[in-house]
Scaffold this motif. Structure first.
Motif, PDB file in Angstrom:
ATOM      1  N   GLU A 123      -6.280 -21.048  60.670  1.00 30.91           N
ATOM      2  CA  GLU A 123      -6.796 -22.419  60.667  1.00 30.91           C
ATOM      3  C   GLU A 123      -5.918 -23.338  61.517  1.00 30.91           C
ATOM      4  O   GLU A 123      -6.414 -24.151  62.303  1.00 30.91           O
ATOM      5  CB  GLU A 123      -6.885 -22.947  59.235  1.00 30.91           C
ATOM      6  N   MET A 124      -4.607 -23.184  61.381  1.00 30.38           N
ATOM      7  CA  MET A 124      -3.688 -24.027  62.141  1.00 30.38           C
ATOM      8  C   MET A 124      -3.739 -23.711  63.638  1.00 30.38           C
ATOM      9  O   MET A 124      -3.567 -24.596  64.483  1.00 30.38           O
ATOM     10  CB  MET A 124      -2.262 -23.857  61.616  1.00 30.38           C
ATOM     11  N   SER A 125      -3.977 -22.460  63.966  1.00 35.91           N
ATOM     12  CA  SER A 125      -4.004 -22.037  65.372  1.00 35.91           C
ATOM     13  C   SER A 125      -5.116 -22.723  66.162  1.00 35.91           C
ATOM     14  O   SER A 125      -5.040 -22.809  67.387  1.00 35.91           O
ATOM     15  CB  SER A 125      -4.173 -20.518  65.467  1.00 35.91           C
ATOM     16  N   GLU A 126      -6.121 -23.203  65.462  1.00 37.49           N
ATOM     17  CA  GLU A 126      -7.237 -23.856  66.146  1.00 37.49           C
ATOM     18  C   GLU A 126      -6.874 -25.236  66.669  1.00 37.49           C
ATOM     19  O   GLU A 126      -7.487 -25.734  67.616  1.00 37.49           O
ATOM     20  CB  GLU A 126      -8.439 -23.962  65.192  1.00 37.49           C
ATOM     21  N   THR A 127      -5.859 -25.877  66.075  1.00 32.53           N
ATOM     22  CA  THR A 127      -5.545 -27.266  66.462  1.00 32.53           C
ATOM     23  C   THR A 127      -4.133 -27.466  66.985  1.00 32.53           C
ATOM     24  O   THR A 127      -3.822 -28.527  67.528  1.00 32.53           O
ATOM     25  CB  THR A 127      -5.763 -28.213  65.259  1.00 32.53           C
ATOM     26  N   PHE A 128      -3.253 -26.464  66.831  1.00 33.33           N
ATOM     27  CA  PHE A 128      -1.864 -26.621  67.273  1.00 33.33           C
ATOM     28  C   PHE A 128      -1.582 -25.765  68.503  1.00 33.33           C
ATOM     29  O   PHE A 128      -2.225 -24.738  68.731  1.00 33.33           O
ATOM     30  CB  PHE A 128      -0.898 -26.235  66.146  1.00 33.33           C
ATOM     31  N   ASP A 129      -0.593 -26.207  69.294  1.00 30.34           N
ATOM     32  CA  ASP A 129      -0.133 -25.419  70.440  1.00 30.34           C
ATOM     33  C   ASP A 129       0.928 -24.409  70.017  1.00 30.34           C
ATOM     34  O   ASP A 129       0.955 -23.279  70.506  1.00 30.34           O
ATOM     35  CB  ASP A 129       0.455 -26.343  71.515  1.00 30.34           C
ATOM     36  N   TYR A 130       1.826 -24.847  69.124  1.00 29.09           N
ATOM     37  CA  TYR A 130       2.903 -23.972  68.649  1.00 29.09           C
ATOM     38  C   TYR A 130       3.034 -24.068  67.134  1.00 29.09           C
ATOM     39  O   TYR A 130       2.985 -25.161  66.568  1.00 29.09           O
ATOM     40  CB  TYR A 130       4.253 -24.350  69.283  1.00 29.09           C
ATOM     41  N   LEU A 131       3.224 -22.910  66.509  1.00 32.39           N
ATOM     42  CA  LEU A 131       3.575 -22.839  65.094  1.00 32.39           C
ATOM     43  C   LEU A 131       4.953 -22.196  65.008  1.00 32.39           C
ATOM     44  O   LEU A 131       5.144 -21.049  65.430  1.00 32.39           O
ATOM     45  CB  LEU A 131       2.559 -21.993  64.311  1.00 32.39           C
TER      46      LEU A 131
END
Length: 269
Positions: free
Chosen positions: A108-116
């Motif tokens: 889910e986070m990968s859809e809106t963030f560039d880096y985790l």
């Protein structure tokens, strides 16, 4: 899709959380939408360094267990645009991070963030394995001490055999070495491994060398990533590390006085 960077080490107390805070802050300063995620269930060091402990209402485990949405749990940093924190739970149940739950949150986070940026616990405990599995890149943090470096070698073995990329036959996890608490005078006296010694043992690309500095402790006590202390040597070294992570060429600094290290003195050369 976000790039997942796991900050890991073979043993505790080497500066992983300090590194996670500074690397994520540095990426956000460069304009990348970045989230730093605390995988160390039971401890809450990251939100102290990020100075957001009083703003924690929901956490990573709440999201995994469906008790909160990701938007409810994410904390926006007040100092740096594009930076968000997903804090760890204070539960004592280390198994609260489930493989399916972690996968769902990261997807889910990968859809809106560039880096985790994942702040992993030390060694091979449950939270560490959860984080390492998903790594696209790994920053292995070590001190210039034999035990710390040897323990880091074990983590490299896990990355090469138990990560999602290894399991699925993808390109291997990109490994970076970050050497912390480096003191050139102690290297000169043979009390610490030299940079060359550490490279000989681990043989992975060097992301940066962070000098031993009071600024690191001061920044942590103030709830501020040390990279924001841009006039300090440690802050400058972390800024250099972020630049190298993004593919820029930066000369190594803060290595003054380096001579033969401990291993060279023992075995000659």
């Amino acid at each position: 899709m976000a790039r997942i960077i796991v900050v890991t080490s073979g043993k505790g107390g080497v500066g992983k959380t300090t590194t996670s805070a500074s690397i994520s802050t540095g990426l956000a300063q460069r304009g990348y939408k970045t989230a730093v995620i605390d995988f160390d269930v039971g401890l809450r060091n990251l939100d102290l360094i990020m100075n957001c402990e009083r703003r924690v209402v929901y956490d990573f485990v709440n999201v995994i267990q469906g008790e909160a949405t990701l938007n409810q749990a994410l904390i926006r940093d007040k100092r740096v645009d594009n930076l968000f924190i997903l804090p760890a739970s204070q539960t004592r149940d280390k198994e609260a991070l489930t493989a399916e739950g972690v996968q769902k949150v990261l997807d889910e986070m990968s859809e809106t963030f560039d880096y985790l940026v994942c702040d992993s616990p030390a060694g091979i405990e449950h939270g560490a394995l959860m984080a390492l599995y998903h790594a696209d890149e790994a920053i292995v943090v070590t001190n210039p001490e034999v035990s710390s470096v040897r323990d880091s070698d074990r983590i490299l073995g896990i990355l090469q055999s138990k990560s999602r990329r290894a399991e699925q036959g993808m390109d291997p996890v990109k490994e970076h070495l970050l050497l912390t608490r480096y003191n050139s005078e102690r290297v000169e006296r043979g009390e610490m491994l030299s940079l060359e010694d550490v490279n000989d043992i681990l043989s992975i690309s060097l992301l940066g060398v962070i000098p031993e500095s009071q600024a690191v402790l001061n920044a942590s006590n103030q709830g501020s990533p040390v990279i924001l202390e841009d006039e300090s040597e440690a802050g400058g070294a972390y800024a250099d590390a972020v630049a190298r992570l993004l593919g820029e060429e930066r000369p190594l600094r803060f290595l003054d006085g380096q001579k033969k290290g401990f291993l060279k003195r023992m075995f000659g050369g």
